[in-house]
Design a protein around this motif. Sequence first.
Motif, PDB file in Angstrom:
ATOM      1  N   LEU A 129     -43.236  -7.715 -18.432  1.00 19.07           N
ATOM      2  CA  LEU A 129     -43.708  -7.252 -17.133  1.00 19.07           C
ATOM      3  C   LEU A 129     -43.945  -5.744 -17.157  1.00 19.07           C
ATOM      4  O   LEU A 129     -44.950  -5.250 -16.649  1.00 19.07           O
ATOM      5  N   LEU A 130     -43.014  -5.027 -17.795  1.00 18.44           N
ATOM      6  CA  LEU A 130     -43.140  -3.578 -17.830  1.00 18.44           C
ATOM      7  C   LEU A 130     -44.452  -3.144 -18.477  1.00 18.44           C
ATOM      8  O   LEU A 130     -45.180  -2.296 -17.958  1.00 18.44           O
ATOM      9  N   SER A 131     -44.779  -3.736 -19.595  1.00 13.25           N
ATOM     10  CA  SER A 131     -46.019  -3.323 -20.261  1.00 13.25           C
ATOM     11  C   SER A 131     -47.243  -3.831 -19.503  1.00 13.25           C
ATOM     12  O   SER A 131     -48.294  -3.199 -19.516  1.00 13.25           O
ATOM     13  N   GLN A 132     -47.127  -4.942 -18.819  1.00 13.90           N
ATOM     14  CA  GLN A 132     -48.276  -5.469 -18.068  1.00 13.90           C
ATOM     15  C   GLN A 132     -48.636  -4.572 -16.882  1.00 13.90           C
ATOM     16  O   GLN A 132     -49.807  -4.401 -16.571  1.00 13.90           O
ATOM     17  N   VAL A 137     -51.891  -0.125 -19.761  1.00 13.16           N
ATOM     18  CA  VAL A 137     -53.076   0.385 -19.061  1.00 13.16           C
ATOM     19  C   VAL A 137     -53.081   1.909 -19.091  1.00 13.16           C
ATOM     20  O   VAL A 137     -52.052   2.524 -18.802  1.00 13.16           O
ATOM     21  N   GLY A 138     -54.190   2.513 -19.464  1.00 10.67           N
ATOM     22  CA  GLY A 138     -54.296   3.958 -19.308  1.00 10.67           C
ATOM     23  C   GLY A 138     -54.342   4.774 -20.567  1.00 10.67           C
ATOM     24  O   GLY A 138     -54.617   5.968 -20.523  1.00 10.67           O
ATOM     25  N   GLY A 139     -54.078   4.162 -21.725  1.00 10.70           N
ATOM     26  CA  GLY A 139     -54.352   4.869 -22.970  1.00 10.70           C
ATOM     27  C   GLY A 139     -53.309   5.847 -23.449  1.00 10.70           C
ATOM     28  O   GLY A 139     -53.554   6.590 -24.384  1.00 10.70           O
ATOM     29  N   LYS A 140     -52.133   5.862 -22.823  1.00  8.36           N
ATOM     30  CA  LYS A 140     -51.082   6.702 -23.400  1.00  8.36           C
ATOM     31  C   LYS A 140     -50.483   5.943 -24.562  1.00  8.36           C
ATOM     32  O   LYS A 140     -49.927   4.853 -24.381  1.00  8.36           O
ATOM     33  N   THR A 141     -50.591   6.508 -25.758  1.00  2.00           N
ATOM     34  CA  THR A 141     -50.023   5.860 -26.935  1.00  2.00           C
ATOM     35  C   THR A 141     -49.112   6.860 -27.626  1.00  2.00           C
ATOM     36  O   THR A 141     -49.224   8.056 -27.395  1.00  2.00           O
ATOM     37  N   GLY A 142     -48.215   6.376 -28.470  1.00  2.00           N
ATOM     38  CA  GLY A 142     -47.382   7.317 -29.193  1.00  2.00           C
ATOM     39  C   GLY A 142     -46.077   6.729 -29.668  1.00  2.00           C
ATOM     40  O   GLY A 142     -45.793   5.550 -29.449  1.00  2.00           O
ATOM     41  N   VAL A 143     -45.303   7.581 -30.346  1.00  2.00           N
ATOM     42  CA  VAL A 143     -43.990   7.192 -30.838  1.00  2.00           C
ATOM     43  C   VAL A 143     -42.971   8.251 -30.421  1.00  2.00           C
ATOM     44  O   VAL A 143     -43.339   9.328 -29.948  1.00  2.00           O
ATOM     45  N   ASN A 144     -41.704   7.908 -30.608  1.00  2.00           N
ATOM     46  CA  ASN A 144     -40.625   8.836 -30.261  1.00  2.00           C
ATOM     47  C   ASN A 144     -40.295   9.758 -31.423  1.00  2.00           C
ATOM     48  O   ASN A 144     -40.644   9.487 -32.577  1.00  2.00           O
ATOM     49  N   HIS A 145     -39.610  10.829 -31.116  1.00  2.00           N
ATOM     50  CA  HIS A 145     -39.051  11.729 -32.113  1.00  2.00           C
ATOM     51  C   HIS A 145     -37.564  11.819 -31.791  1.00  2.00           C
ATOM     52  O   HIS A 145     -37.179  11.643 -30.638  1.00  2.00           O
ATOM     53  N   ALA A 146     -36.739  12.059 -32.799  1.00  2.00           N
ATOM     54  CA  ALA A 146     -35.295  12.124 -32.556  1.00  2.00           C
ATOM     55  C   ALA A 146     -34.968  13.098 -31.431  1.00  2.00           C
ATOM     56  O   ALA A 146     -33.991  12.920 -30.714  1.00  2.00           O
ATOM     57  N   GLU A 215     -50.282 -11.294  -8.009  1.00  2.00           N
ATOM     58  CA  GLU A 215     -50.602 -10.349  -6.940  1.00  2.00           C
ATOM     59  C   GLU A 215     -49.972  -8.976  -7.224  1.00  2.00           C
ATOM     60  O   GLU A 215     -50.633  -7.933  -7.127  1.00  2.00           O
ATOM     61  N   ALA A 216     -48.688  -8.994  -7.593  1.00  2.00           N
ATOM     62  CA  ALA A 216     -47.983  -7.729  -7.852  1.00  2.00           C
ATOM     63  C   ALA A 216     -48.566  -7.004  -9.063  1.00  2.00           C
ATOM     64  O   ALA A 216     -48.814  -5.797  -9.028  1.00  2.00           O
ATOM     65  N   ILE A 217     -48.811  -7.747 -10.151  1.00  2.00           N
ATOM     66  CA  ILE A 217     -49.320  -7.121 -11.379  1.00  2.00           C
ATOM     67  C   ILE A 217     -50.713  -6.531 -11.135  1.00  2.00           C
ATOM     68  O   ILE A 217     -51.006  -5.398 -11.520  1.00  2.00           O
ATOM     69  N   ALA A 218     -51.566  -7.314 -10.469  1.00  2.00           N
ATOM     70  CA  ALA A 218     -52.931  -6.824 -10.201  1.00  2.00           C
ATOM     71  C   ALA A 218     -52.882  -5.572  -9.325  1.00  2.00           C
ATOM     72  O   ALA A 218     -53.623  -4.609  -9.555  1.00  2.00           O
TER      73      ALA A 218
END
Lengths: 364, 364
Positions: A129-132, A137-146, A215-218
């Motif tokens: 659900l969180l990723s949906q 959506v929106g193109g923020k991509t990336g990884v974490n750093h320590a 409905e909520a996701i949309a």
Amino acid sequence: MKTLTVELGQRSYPIAIAPHLLQQRAWVTPYVRAQQVCIVTNDTVAPLYLAQTRALFAQFNCSEVILPDGEAYKTLETLNLIFDHLLQQRCDRQVTLVALGGGVIGDTTGFAAACYQRGVPFIQIPTTLLSQVDSSVGGKTGVNHALGKNMIGAFYQPQCVLIDINTLNTLPDQELSAGFAEVVKYGLINDLAFFEWLEQHAEALIKRDPDRLIEAIAHCCQNKADIVAADEQESGLRALLNLGHTFGHAIETGVGYGVCLHGEAVAIGMVLAAKLSARHGWLSADDVQRIIRLLKRFHLPVTLPKTLTAQQIYELMQVDKKVKAGQLRLVLLSALGQAIITKDYDPHYLQLTLEEGCAEAMSA
Amino acid sequence: MKTLTVELGQRSYPIAIAPHLLQQRAWVTPYVRAQQVCIVTNDTVAPLYLAQTRALFAQFNCSEVILPDGEAYKTLETLNLIFDHLLQQRCDRQVTLVALGGGVIGDTTGFAAACYQRGVPFIQIPTTLLSQVDSSVGGKTGVNHALGKNMIGAFYQPQCVLIDINTLNTLPDQELSAGFAEVVKYGLINDLAFFEWLEQHAEALIKRDPDRLIEAIAHCCQNKADIVAADEQESGLRALLNLGHTFGHAIETGVGYGVCLHGEAVAIGMVLAAKLSARHGWLSADDVQRIIRLLKRFHLPVTLPKTLTAQQIYELMQVDKKVKAGQLRLVLLSALGQAIITKDYDPHYLQLTLEEGCAEAMSA
């Protein structure tokens, strides 16, 4: 099927939301550029949805990378596992990556797509659900750093987002709850009516009623699409989406990635943001309680983990991406359903809010 | 001072070429966004130019990262050293990175700038001929992967490029020569007149005559700026700049990064491209000899290293970024001073060219 569009000129793309979308080849295949497809997923999602997803892309030359599951693996090292596979398979610049999983898979795969041979197309198939409602959506991509979450990444938009709500049927309760933290966030930021709708439908949603979920996701995706279209690279407005996140990232980093779910940390962070806002007189004590009540109905934590000190959280907050010229800006609430980004908060109030939060955690 | 502009709309930027530019604060300071500056350099360049560069940015809050020198360090691991430093120094999204060094430093630093907090500004101060005429201009950034060169990266443009030709005075002869491989490349691609100018001035150039160097560097940068303005993301025309590079990358990967200089590998690669072109009848044997003669006058190698087999090179060539649907495209010469990108070459001729090249190496 509900279909929305993220309007970004030549880089616009659709989001489809429906049950059984993983069975509908006709919808997704136009978004595959050439013959090579590489599905990136993790060892939790693979047993559940990899076979279906392989079938979805059966007409292509399809391979897969299965990563270990968890925020702890959202690293440059994991990114390199994807590159190893792509190069071993001799994937060229026309390869389409498919992110099948939650936010970690989506963020990592999107960043791999942004960097592989300086950029290849990718498709988001979020299964949590969180990723949906948020990260796909929106193109923020990336990884974490320590030393900080999401510190390494790119703005890079997918070709399309495919949301099959059936995937939520296998989502553990705790992760479903974590997703609702981001759902509540949209209500708090700029949509009091949606906040009230959530107050009405919390029980149906937590029971996974399909129509209410769609409905909520949309609604969340439309909300996010509008914000991203107005401010793709977060020069202003988009930062509001980080409500609860500066506190939340500090909590996640403090307890160690993976100990606390992202959505749970955001829920606690939103409560802290609300309390800090209330100290400034922007929000009433009743409003704060109303937020806490709704989060609790989604079975979300609303108090800090016991293991953190106020000083630790304060210091971890200083590496946030919204720091500008040494000054931490925070997303706070100027009213229920109205967020602002501001450096004009009282740092003493911030200290007090964190100390009170820690004291409350200890006494709980 | 010669000043050119790379025309890319809102992302346009200037290139300045002159002696003593490292002493001219007034030129570069407008391109620093805020107070934080981080110079990235290596342990060869630091003793020579770091003090000057620190002085150039003295009015800012300036720190530095000194990396080990060499292509072998153009990796994700090295990238992470830069991120470590930036996070330890609490650099925010307004930090300006400064790449002080050759192509490896420029590519790595540019990619770090592209990824740090999803993108921060950076300035190129190339100190080798190769980086001055080629890699510092045009926004190709990235690092190597064990399975292929420059496989991980981004298109990301600098704020400006500052070329102080005095830095060439400390450049070892072998590296100066390697730079001239890329200079000759521009003549071969689409500028017969420049090729002929180089034939006239090779001796002055190799003796580091400042006026001739400025002329040659400005000519190459203008040439590259024009190509990049027309095709930033290499969907067509820009691929011509890879003349000699598909062979060259295979040679570099085959012998191990750092054993053979990039420019040297490109020189050998251009000879192989010329010979393969001649086999198709596009170039005369005289033209091939003319290219070899000019490269030799710049003290460049024109034959393959003895340690590689034709089969090895052939296989390494298949992971090139110009592979499309399993078909390797090559940049070849349809005439002297006229390059083309094509998949319509005879693969048997490619094999023969590589085998002949290896046989020649063994008998040399």
